[in-house]
Every structure is written in structure tokens, then in C-alpha cells.
Scaffold this active site. Sequence first.
Site, PDB file in Angstrom:
ATOM      1  N   ASP A  12     -35.771  -3.348  -3.205  1.00 30.43           N
ATOM      2  CA  ASP A  12     -36.583  -2.949  -4.368  1.00 30.43           C
ATOM      3  C   ASP A  12     -36.809  -1.443  -4.448  1.00 30.43           C
ATOM      4  O   ASP A  12     -37.821  -0.991  -4.977  1.00 30.43           O
ATOM      5  CB  ASP A  12     -37.952  -3.674  -4.359  1.00 30.43           C
ATOM      6  CG  ASP A  12     -37.792  -5.159  -4.156  1.00 30.43           C
ATOM      7  OD1 ASP A  12     -36.969  -5.745  -4.859  1.00 30.43           O
ATOM      8  OD2 ASP A  12     -38.466  -5.725  -3.275  1.00 30.43           O
ATOM      9  N   LYS A  15     -32.359   0.676  -6.830  1.00 25.99           N
ATOM     10  CA  LYS A  15     -30.894   0.872  -6.821  1.00 25.99           C
ATOM     11  C   LYS A  15     -30.292   0.646  -8.208  1.00 25.99           C
ATOM     12  O   LYS A  15     -29.438   1.400  -8.649  1.00 25.99           O
ATOM     13  CB  LYS A  15     -30.239  -0.097  -5.822  1.00 25.99           C
ATOM     14  CG  LYS A  15     -30.660   0.139  -4.383  1.00 25.99           C
ATOM     15  CD  LYS A  15     -30.066  -0.901  -3.454  1.00 25.99           C
ATOM     16  CE  LYS A  15     -30.704  -2.262  -3.575  1.00 25.99           C
ATOM     17  NZ  LYS A  15     -32.095  -2.366  -3.118  1.00 25.99           N
ATOM     18  N   GLY A  39     -32.783  -8.445  -7.421  1.00 28.64           N
ATOM     19  CA  GLY A  39     -33.258  -8.275  -8.790  1.00 28.64           C
ATOM     20  C   GLY A  39     -33.159  -6.798  -9.112  1.00 28.64           C
ATOM     21  O   GLY A  39     -34.003  -6.014  -8.691  1.00 28.64           O
ATOM     22  N   HIS A  40     -32.105  -6.402  -9.798  1.00 30.03           N
ATOM     23  CA  HIS A  40     -31.911  -4.980 -10.104  1.00 30.03           C
ATOM     24  C   HIS A  40     -32.383  -4.708 -11.528  1.00 30.03           C
ATOM     25  O   HIS A  40     -31.838  -5.244 -12.489  1.00 30.03           O
ATOM     26  CB  HIS A  40     -30.439  -4.608  -9.911  1.00 30.03           C
ATOM     27  CG  HIS A  40     -30.031  -4.639  -8.462  1.00 30.03           C
ATOM     28  ND1 HIS A  40     -28.755  -4.448  -8.032  1.00 30.03           N
ATOM     29  CD2 HIS A  40     -30.771  -4.818  -7.358  1.00 30.03           C
ATOM     30  CE1 HIS A  40     -28.725  -4.524  -6.706  1.00 30.03           C
ATOM     31  NE2 HIS A  40     -29.940  -4.762  -6.278  1.00 30.03           N
ATOM     32  N   GLN A 223     -30.569  -5.677  -1.741  1.00 25.83           N
ATOM     33  CA  GLN A 223     -31.596  -5.695  -0.690  1.00 25.83           C
ATOM     34  C   GLN A 223     -31.669  -4.297  -0.036  1.00 25.83           C
ATOM     35  O   GLN A 223     -31.286  -3.331  -0.666  1.00 25.83           O
ATOM     36  CB  GLN A 223     -31.336  -6.783   0.357  1.00 25.83           C
ATOM     37  CG  GLN A 223     -31.552  -8.207  -0.151  1.00 25.83           C
ATOM     38  CD  GLN A 223     -30.362  -8.760  -0.910  1.00 25.83           C
ATOM     39  OE1 GLN A 223     -29.242  -8.681  -0.457  1.00 25.83           O
ATOM     40  NE2 GLN A 223     -30.615  -9.330  -2.070  1.00 25.83           N
TER      41      GLN A 223
HETATM   42  P1  IMP Z   1     -33.435 -14.474   1.305  1.00 20.21           P
HETATM   43  O1  IMP Z   1     -32.314 -13.525   1.435  1.00 20.21           O
HETATM   44  O2  IMP Z   1     -33.687 -14.880  -0.126  1.00 20.21           O
HETATM   45  O3  IMP Z   1     -33.342 -15.677   2.186  1.00 20.21           O
HETATM   46  O4  IMP Z   1     -34.763 -13.723   1.770  1.00 20.21           O
HETATM   47  C1  IMP Z   1     -34.899 -13.209   3.088  1.00 20.21           C
HETATM   48  C2  IMP Z   1     -35.891 -12.065   3.096  1.00 20.21           C
HETATM   49  O5  IMP Z   1     -35.348 -10.977   2.355  1.00 20.21           O
HETATM   50  C3  IMP Z   1     -37.234 -12.384   2.439  1.00 20.21           C
HETATM   51  O6  IMP Z   1     -38.238 -11.646   3.097  1.00 20.21           O
HETATM   52  C4  IMP Z   1     -37.065 -11.855   1.028  1.00 20.21           C
HETATM   53  O7  IMP Z   1     -38.291 -11.527   0.417  1.00 20.21           O
HETATM   54  C5  IMP Z   1     -36.212 -10.634   1.284  1.00 20.21           C
HETATM   55  N1  IMP Z   1     -35.366 -10.304   0.142  1.00 20.21           N
HETATM   56  C6  IMP Z   1     -34.233 -10.912  -0.249  1.00 20.21           C
HETATM   57  N2  IMP Z   1     -33.705 -10.297  -1.319  1.00 20.21           N
HETATM   58  C7  IMP Z   1     -34.512  -9.272  -1.602  1.00 20.21           C
HETATM   59  C8  IMP Z   1     -34.465  -8.226  -2.592  1.00 20.21           C
HETATM   60  O8  IMP Z   1     -33.552  -8.122  -3.403  1.00 20.21           O
HETATM   61  N3  IMP Z   1     -35.488  -7.323  -2.556  1.00 20.21           N
HETATM   62  C9  IMP Z   1     -36.478  -7.385  -1.629  1.00 20.21           C
HETATM   63  N4  IMP Z   1     -36.552  -8.316  -0.689  1.00 20.21           N
HETATM   64  C10 IMP Z   1     -35.572  -9.255  -0.678  1.00 20.21           C
END
Ligand code: IMP
Length: 424
Positions: A12, A15, A39-40, A223
Site C-alpha cells: 500500500d 505503487k 489493490g493498486h 504487496q
Molecule cells: P494474503 O497474501 O492475502 O494471504 O495476505 C497475507 C498478508 O499480506 C496479510 O497480512 C495481508 O494483509 C497482507 N497483504 C496481502 N496483499 C496485500 C497488499 O496488497 N497490501 C497490503 N497488505 C497485503
Amino acid sequence: MIDLLLGLQWGDEGKGKIVDVLTNKYDIIARFQGGPNAGHTLEFEGNKHVLHTIPSGIFHDAAINLVGNGVVIDPVIFKKELEKLEPYNLDLRNKLLISRKAHLILPTHRLLDQASEAAKGSAKIGSTLKGIGPTYMDKTGRNGIRIGDIEAPDWKEKYRSLTDKHLQMIENYRVEVQFDLKTLENEFFEAIETLKQLQFIDSEHYLEKQQRQSKKILAEGAQGSLLDIDFGTYPFVTSSNTTAAGACTGLGIAPNRIKNVIGIFKAYTTRVGSGPFPTELFDQDGETLGRVGNEFGATTGRPRRCGWLDLVALKYAITVNGVTELNMMKADVLSGFKTIKVCTHYKYKGELIDHLPFDVDEKYVEPVYEELKGWNADLTGMRDVNELPTELHDYVTYLEKALEVPITIVSVGPDRTQTLFRNS
Ligand code: IMP
């Protein structure tokens, strides 16, 4: 020539905005890992767009957008993203390409994510529950279904046998997961047909050919570095390599082709989901950062945890990625703070350290701060770095010195136009 653009914190960082701003300089924008957990957010001409799987260069006519082999695709979410693009009349058949080697997220992957998190209880990761972990598990377990598979007439047999296995696994978790598989599958197969209208390609060959023609490629990370499966705050991480090396495996590009590595960071820190966060604030300052910064997850809507900038973690991310230039986001959110704190060291098991230890746990880690003078000016209307308050200049210079990498962009708002370039 390939440049990388990566998030240096827990995701977040902004990017999507910067990819959108920089796309004019590139011929191809390529996503290399992650999936619709991302979520971009892009804002221009009064409109706001959130992209989950589609690369952030999609709104520029000239750019080709590629979803690389390292990405995991949920056809249902992808279809919804495509529908949101309809008003723009984009030539998606030629502008949006998908690697045949990218893996598919099945409806049961999402259910497995739910079951796995529920079974973890208070140790849950805080997953976005988009099925990311289970899909990568099937990839490394050599059970996954890839985009290229759906071109074969008998792929549904493979689908059925994997789904049956998943249903068994869900039962074994012994937690309650409610679902109507028939509805989920109808939605899934319908979305597969939509997906098939796009071009599936052997993207590693495609990228090689484009490089021979001197095309410029930007690899867009999702991420953040601290969510990297190897280098992040394990186990509170995502399931892919979000760091620079992930671009090589997630696109099939050689390391020696990479030129600039652009590292994106917020002027403070946020984290969504569980896991260690040494500079997290639980006071009024943390509340202010969340409120002013509108810190809610673009994918899940969950409030983000907020805290001061952590230079120990940032330096680590810069090193692991080989960052050559930095972009500082959301500087406007810090306006109004009398003092701004920056974490320069950790007190770790009683010792002062300046590197990220193996166990970044609040039990062992206490942040040590330096204080800088804040500013009180509305930055959001500024369009030139020279308009910025002196204290913000000082903040930027201080960070450049500490991080030993130039800060080339200071962002003062979500819109494309709120991007100030520095020639340092
Ligand atoms: P997962 O990849 O959805 O299983 O999430 C694993 C961890 O990564 C969790 O703490 C999510 O909140 C975090 N996470 C996954 N994708 C994002 C992102 O795009 N932005 C921020 N945190 C993320």
C-alpha cells in the site's frame, strides 16, 4: 532495458499511482507476482480506479500490459476488473496479455484460505482471503492449473480432481466454512470464458523479443518487501517473492537486464493484517495518520495500522532489492505534526542494533527514534518541489543521507498531478 518498481514496506505504498505516472516512459508494464490480494489505486481526471490483477499501465494507449507467469489469477475477480474498464473502450485484446504459465485461483482455493485462517485462531495471518496462499501451495506442490491448461479440451478433469482434493482438505480443517459450490463454479466457468477472449502468450519469449527490439519494460511489484515470503516478517507474509528477485522468476528475465530499481515508500508506515510492526502507534498520532491518510485497505476495506517511518526496515528493503532511486509517497499526510519521529535503531534484547533481526517481535524489539521538525502547510496544491516547506526539504535530505539513495519523487496527494519530481 528493464526497470523494477517495488514497494519497500508492508504494501500500500502507492505503487499503482507511480506506475501510472511513469508509464509514458515505458512500452510494457508487467506484473510479476501476487494476485488479487493487491489493490493498486490510480486517480486522474476526477476518477478513482482500483486494479487488483491488471497492471497499472492499462489506461495509457501506448503501453502493453502483461500479467506474468509469477502472478496468480482469479478469473472471477479478473472479469469484474475487465467490466470496470468497459467505459474506456480500451483495445484489451492487444493491450492486455496473459502468460500461459500464470496459475489459476480456483473457487476452492479461496475456501481453503478461509478454512486455514479460521483454524489458526488468534495466530491468523490476516490474509485477504483471496486464495493466494493455497494457489501458490498448489504451484510449488506441482498440482496447480495454469492459464495455458484451459486451452486444452480436457482441463476440466484436472479441475475436478483438484477441487475434490480441496474439498477433502477443507473438511479436515474441522472449521465451519459455508459455501455453495455450484454457484461458485458457475461464476468461475463463466469468467473463464471471458478470460479466453484475451491473448494468452509465452511471455518469457515475448519479453525477450521485445528487449531485442529495445523496448522499455517496467516490472510492477505488488504487496511490499516486508511481505516477501523469504525476507518478510515470516510467517506474517504473503506467498510470493515481492522483492527484486521475484521479477526475474515471475517474468523470466535475466538479472543482468535490470537497470533501475525504483523503491516506493510512504513518509510514514502502515500495515494491514497481523504481524510485527515495531513503530506502530496506538495513540492520537496513529489515529491522525490513519484518518488523514485515509488508511483503509483497497482490497478488503480493513483499517490499516499506522506508525512512524522505520529506517531500519527501510534500509533492509533497499539492500535486499538493490534500490537505485526512491519515491516518497503521502508527504501531505504528515502536514500538521509539530514533530515527526523516525526510527533509526532498534533496542533488541537490550542491545542497540540497526538491522532487521530474525525475530522482529515486539517482545524483543523496541524502536529508538530521532525527532525532526514538522511543518504546517497544505501541500496538496503544490506542483513544484521548490514550493515545499523547508522542514519537508530537511526531512527528505535527512532521509537521503540516512538511506544513501536519492529520493526522486515526492508525492503530495493521490492524483497523477500531485507528483513532484526532484533532480537530485
Ligand atoms: P494474503 O497474501 O492475502 O494471504 O495476505 C497475507 C498478508 O499480506 C496479510 O497480512 C495481508 O494483509 C497482507 N497483504 C496481502 N496483499 C496485500 C497488499 O496488497 N497490501 C497490503 N497488505 C497485503
